[in-house]
Write an enzyme that holds these catalytic residues in place. Structure first.
Site, PDB file in Angstrom:
ATOM      1  N   GLU A  91      -6.313  -6.162  -8.538  1.00  0.00           N
ATOM      2  CA  GLU A  91      -6.353  -7.575  -8.918  1.00  0.00           C
ATOM      3  C   GLU A  91      -7.735  -8.051  -9.363  1.00  0.00           C
ATOM      4  OE1 GLU A  91      -4.688  -9.447  -5.456  1.00  0.00           O
ATOM      5  OE2 GLU A  91      -2.663  -9.389  -6.274  1.00  0.00           O
ATOM      6  N   GLU A 122      -0.738  10.985   5.674  1.00  0.00           N
ATOM      7  CA  GLU A 122      -1.895  10.361   6.313  1.00  0.00           C
ATOM      8  C   GLU A 122      -2.621  11.320   7.245  1.00  0.00           C
ATOM      9  OE1 GLU A 122      -0.692   7.944  10.248  1.00  0.00           O
ATOM     10  OE2 GLU A 122       0.117   7.073   8.407  1.00  0.00           O
TER      11      GLU A 122
END
Length: 303
Positions: A91, A122
């Site tokens: 963004e 992960e």
């Protein structure tokens, strides 16, 4: 921290994994009370972030120094944390017209894991990601609710080996790696035990948004609280830049439109041109000398 299981105390590695006594009956109450319980927990998030503001400020200064020195900021995360980091980095380009390589996000599992949970990734080290993409002038920001995610810790360890600065955003103050800055967010146990997309994720989102926005402000990507580091490349953005120029100068839209045209669509140049009353080329030169900071450019022109 311990959590009862069948009458036996079981060791819980992270506060976010413990059971929350305030929501023990969440499956027995009305719908509105379910939502009230969740909302009551969510109210604790801003306070947890507020407690970490001194450490967050140190992280912002490291981010500014990295980018000002020709380096970059790297976000590293898995699961919810990685998705939030990826969103924040994405963004910044449309919001502040930031170069796409200023903030880079490394999410465990890559693009596939952004839209579909791939939990096992992960547990892999993120060292290789950082080794390929980071350097000694960079800042690496790890984001993990537990503070122990191997993908994140491995990336931070590699970053340190490369000479880069490190920041760890964690909802657990007890971590196996000592970064340059530890942003510990005391959000406590979730409304639903272990569901770190709730309070932990909300706190991380606030920290990431505040961190990146503050970095952009300190780098001169705003004037006052207005987004001025944008170019009018289409009709929608042209209308937005005219509104921003009007807000900043109080001048009629027609004058703002003319100034934007003289500045070849560069909002900052048009703004300095209008506020300082100098030709667009002088405004552009002042901005260049001021490294893009509008207020500094105005001071240079006032001398």
């Amino acid at each position: 921290m311990t959590s009862p299981r069948n009458g036996v105390a079981v060791r819980v590695e992270s506060p976010t994994e413990g059971r929350n006594p305030r929501t023990a009956d969440i499956d027995r109450v009305s719908t509105i009370d379910v939502l009230r319980m969740i909302n009551d927990e969510d109210r604790k998030v801003p306070a947890a972030v507020a407690e970490a503001l001194p450490e967050l400020a140190r992280a912002v200064d490291l981010g500014v120094a990295a980018i000002s020195g020709g380096g970059r900021v790297h976000y590293v995360g898995a699961g919810t944390s990685g998705r939030l980091a990826t969103l924040d980095a994405a963004e910044l380009v449309p919001t502040f017209n930031a170069p796409a390589d200023w903030f880079l996000a490394h999410h465990a599992g890559g693009q596939e894991a952004l839209v579909r949970a791939v939990e096992e990734v992960e547990d892999l080290s993120g060292a290789a990601q950082i080794r390929r993409h980071a350097g000694e002038n960079d800042l690496v920001v790890g984001v993990t609710a537990s503070g122990r995610t191997p993908f994140v810790i491995g990336a931070l360890e590699e970053a340190r080996a490369l000479g880069a600065h490190t920041v760890l955003v964690s909802n657990n103050a007890s971590v196996p790696f000592t970064p340059d800055v530890l942003i510990a967010l005391n959000t406590g146990p979730e409304a639903i035990a272990g569901s770190t997309r709730m309070k932990a994720g909300s706190a991380q989102k606030l920290v990431l948004t505040s961190f990146s926005t503050a970095v952009m402000v300190k780098l001169g990507r705003t004037y006052s609280n207005l987004m001025v580091s944008m170019r009018a490349t289409n009709a929608k953005l042209r209308g937005r830049t005219i509104r921003i120029l009007h807000e900043a100068t109080g001048l009629p839209a027609t004058e703002c439109e003319q100034a934007l045209a003289e500045a070849s669509g560069d909002l900052k140049v048009a703004l300095v041109h209008l506020l300082a009353g100098v030709p667009a080329d002088r405004a552009a030169k002042a901005l260049q000398d001021a490294k893009g900071h509008v207020r500094d450019a105005l001071e240079l022109l006032a001398r």
